[in-house]
Design a protein around this motif. Structure first.
Motif, PDB file in Angstrom:
ATOM      1  N   THR A  28      -5.806 -27.872  48.902  1.00 18.26           N
ATOM      2  CA  THR A  28      -6.028 -27.533  50.306  1.00 18.26           C
ATOM      3  C   THR A  28      -5.669 -26.080  50.587  1.00 18.26           C
ATOM      4  N   ASN A  29      -6.586 -25.382  51.259  1.00 17.75           N
ATOM      5  CA  ASN A  29      -6.383 -23.985  51.648  1.00 17.75           C
ATOM      6  C   ASN A  29      -6.619 -23.844  53.145  1.00 17.75           C
ATOM      7  N   ASP A  30      -5.660 -23.244  53.840  1.00 11.94           N
ATOM      8  CA  ASP A  30      -5.868 -22.898  55.248  1.00 11.94           C
ATOM      9  C   ASP A  30      -6.608 -21.564  55.276  1.00 11.94           C
ATOM     10  N   ILE A  31      -7.767 -21.569  55.925  1.00  8.28           N
ATOM     11  CA  ILE A  31      -8.676 -20.421  55.919  1.00  8.28           C
ATOM     12  C   ILE A  31      -8.678 -19.743  57.287  1.00  8.28           C
ATOM     13  N   VAL A  32      -8.702 -18.416  57.282  1.00  7.81           N
ATOM     14  CA  VAL A  32      -8.973 -17.627  58.480  1.00  7.81           C
ATOM     15  C   VAL A  32     -10.209 -16.793  58.155  1.00  7.81           C
ATOM     16  N   LEU A  33     -11.255 -16.963  58.941  1.00  4.77           N
ATOM     17  CA  LEU A  33     -12.481 -16.200  58.769  1.00  4.77           C
ATOM     18  C   LEU A  33     -12.590 -15.247  59.945  1.00  4.77           C
ATOM     19  N   GLU A  34     -12.733 -13.958  59.657  1.00  6.29           N
ATOM     20  CA  GLU A  34     -12.854 -12.956  60.716  1.00  6.29           C
ATOM     21  C   GLU A  34     -14.234 -12.318  60.657  1.00  6.29           C
ATOM     22  N   LEU A  35     -14.885 -12.234  61.812  1.00 10.48           N
ATOM     23  CA  LEU A  35     -16.168 -11.550  61.956  1.00 10.48           C
ATOM     24  C   LEU A  35     -15.968 -10.485  63.022  1.00 10.48           C
ATOM     25  N   ARG A  36     -15.956  -9.233  62.604  1.00 13.56           N
ATOM     26  CA  ARG A  36     -15.659  -8.130  63.511  1.00 13.56           C
ATOM     27  C   ARG A  36     -16.822  -7.136  63.543  1.00 13.56           C
ATOM     28  N   GLY A  40     -18.160  -3.178  70.224  1.00 11.46           N
ATOM     29  CA  GLY A  40     -18.129  -4.255  71.209  1.00 11.46           C
ATOM     30  C   GLY A  40     -17.384  -5.480  70.730  1.00 11.46           C
ATOM     31  N   PRO A  41     -17.166  -6.405  71.660  1.00 14.99           N
ATOM     32  CA  PRO A  41     -16.446  -7.639  71.315  1.00 14.99           C
ATOM     33  C   PRO A  41     -17.323  -8.556  70.463  1.00 14.99           C
ATOM     34  N   PRO A  42     -16.710  -9.375  69.613  1.00 19.95           N
ATOM     35  CA  PRO A  42     -17.492 -10.297  68.794  1.00 19.95           C
ATOM     36  C   PRO A  42     -18.173 -11.358  69.655  1.00 19.95           C
ATOM     37  N   ASP A  43     -19.435 -11.579  69.409  1.00 22.73           N
ATOM     38  CA  ASP A  43     -20.205 -12.605  70.109  1.00 22.73           C
ATOM     39  C   ASP A  43     -20.898 -13.443  69.044  1.00 22.73           C
ATOM     40  N   GLY A  69     -10.378 -17.182  68.654  1.00 21.26           N
ATOM     41  CA  GLY A  69     -10.418 -16.055  69.577  1.00 21.26           C
ATOM     42  C   GLY A  69     -10.635 -14.731  68.871  1.00 21.26           C
ATOM     43  N   ALA A  70     -11.309 -13.812  69.544  1.00 20.82           N
ATOM     44  CA  ALA A  70     -11.533 -12.438  69.070  1.00 20.82           C
ATOM     45  C   ALA A  70     -12.195 -12.384  67.697  1.00 20.82           C
ATOM     46  N   GLY A  71     -13.172 -13.254  67.460  1.00 22.66           N
ATOM     47  CA  GLY A  71     -13.903 -13.219  66.194  1.00 22.66           C
ATOM     48  C   GLY A  71     -13.211 -13.906  65.036  1.00 22.66           C
ATOM     49  N   ARG A  72     -12.133 -14.629  65.301  1.00 19.20           N
ATOM     50  CA  ARG A  72     -11.412 -15.360  64.244  1.00 19.20           C
ATOM     51  C   ARG A  72     -11.764 -16.840  64.324  1.00 19.20           C
ATOM     52  N   PHE A  73     -11.907 -17.443  63.156  1.00 15.95           N
ATOM     53  CA  PHE A  73     -12.195 -18.870  63.046  1.00 15.95           C
ATOM     54  C   PHE A  73     -11.222 -19.451  62.039  1.00 15.95           C
TER      55      PHE A  73
END
Length: 112
Positions: A28-36, A40-43, A69-73
């Motif tokens: 098991t891996n806890d993942i943080v995916l960032e799209l920046r 402008g703000p991530p949409d 929030g702010a492009g993080r999943f």
């Protein structure tokens, strides 16, 4: 603290996959995916993260991601393979359409 295992700029978006300790592990891996985006703000929406064994696309695992929030999943990815590499596929929609990108990431036997 999550650290990057994969970072790349695709068009005007920086995509980063982070996991605890900066290593993708069997289990098991806890993942943080960032799209920046660069401007402008991530949409972004419809974000999907899939992992597959290198050379075996029919054996894949999908992470259930929730917006942080702010492009993080945020999500959890379970890797049952002991292979040394896996392919991570990130897909998302934004104001410019549909995007998809693959990363090849090392998988380490061990624990966080």
């Amino acid at each position: 603290q999550p650290r990057p295992v994969a970072t790349e700029r695709i068009a005007d978006v920086t995509v980063q996959v982070l996991v605890e300790g900066g290593k993708l592990l069997v289990g098991t891996n806890d993942i943080v995916l960032e799209l920046r985006p660069s401007a402008g703000p991530p949409d972004v929406s419809d974000v999907i993260l899939t992992a597959a064994r290198s050379g075996a696309q029919d054996e894949s695992m999908r992470a259930d991601l929730s917006p942080g929030g702010a492009g993080r999943f945020l999500g959890t990815l379970m890797l049952p393979w002991t292979d040394s590499n896996c392919r991570l596929e990130v897909a998302w929609h934004d104001q410019h359409g549909y995007h998809r990108h693959d990363f090849v990431v090392s998988v380490v036997a061990g624990h966080h």
